[in-house]
Design a protein around this motif. Structure first.
Motif, short mmCIF file in Angstrom:
data_model
loop_
_atom_site.label_atom_id
_atom_site.label_comp_id
_atom_site.label_asym_id
_atom_site.label_seq_id
_atom_site.Cartn_x
_atom_site.Cartn_y
_atom_site.Cartn_z
N GLN A 98 61.10 -29.15 29.85
CA GLN A 98 60.35 -29.38 28.61
C GLN A 98 59.54 -30.66 28.68
N ASN A 99 60.05 -31.68 29.35
CA ASN A 99 59.36 -32.96 29.42
C ASN A 99 58.38 -33.06 30.59
N ALA A 100 58.25 -31.98 31.33
CA ALA A 100 57.34 -32.00 32.50
C ALA A 100 55.89 -31.92 32.05
N GLN B 240 59.06 -28.99 41.67
CA GLN B 240 59.78 -29.53 42.82
C GLN B 240 59.98 -31.03 42.66
N LYS B 241 58.94 -31.72 42.22
CA LYS B 241 59.03 -33.17 42.05
C LYS B 241 59.99 -33.55 40.92
N ILE B 242 59.87 -32.87 39.77
CA ILE B 242 60.73 -33.28 38.65
C ILE B 242 62.19 -32.93 38.90
N PHE B 243 62.45 -31.80 39.57
CA PHE B 243 63.83 -31.48 39.89
C PHE B 243 64.40 -32.52 40.86
N GLU B 244 63.63 -32.85 41.86
CA GLU B 244 64.09 -33.85 42.84
C GLU B 244 64.29 -35.21 42.17
N ASP B 245 63.33 -35.64 41.35
CA ASP B 245 63.42 -36.93 40.68
C ASP B 245 64.62 -37.02 39.74
N ASN B 246 65.07 -35.88 39.22
CA ASN B 246 66.17 -35.86 38.26
C ASN B 246 67.49 -35.41 38.88
#
Length: 121
Positions: A119-121, A80-86
């Motif tokens: 992949q970078n998460a 959720q955080k990485i999708f939002e941040d990106n």
């Protein structure tokens, strides 16, 4: 403004305009376009599923234009955080106690961004 807010409470979730509906009807007769899009969706879906599998993230294998991810609680919070941040728009919801993430298959460029993000998460 107030009336528009009230109307938005009862409108259909995925309603489309008459112009969009007419364009969709015309596109059904465009076999070459349909084949091209079908191949792009399949390719994007396979890339996403391969990436999820390599990261050990559970998902429902799909034949549609989306993939349901079945993350653990920790994976859900992280994704959720990485999708939002990106700036990646996906749908999060809880289905019978299971957190799910619905990822719609997009263009090749969009799928590469999603895959690189995972992949970078």
């Amino acid at each position: 403004k107030e009336l528009a807010q009230i109307i938005s409470l009862v409108r259909e979730t995925y309603c489309v305009s008459e112009v969009a509906e007419a364009a969709a009807c015309v596109s059904f007769s465009m076999e070459k376009l349909i084949d091209t899009v079908r191949c792009q969706v399949k390719s994007g879906r396979e890339l996403l599923e391969k990436t999820l599998k390599s990261k050990g993230i559970r998902f429902l294998s799909s034949c549609a234009n989306f993939v349901f991810i079945l993350p653990t609680k920790e994976e859900n919070e992280k994704l959720q955080k990485i999708f939002e941040d990106n700036g990646i728009a996906v749908r999060f919801w809880n289905f019978r106690g299971q957190e799910t993430i619905r990822v719609t298959i997009g263009t090749e460029e969009e799928m590469k961004k999603i895959v690189n993000t995972i992949q970078n998460a």
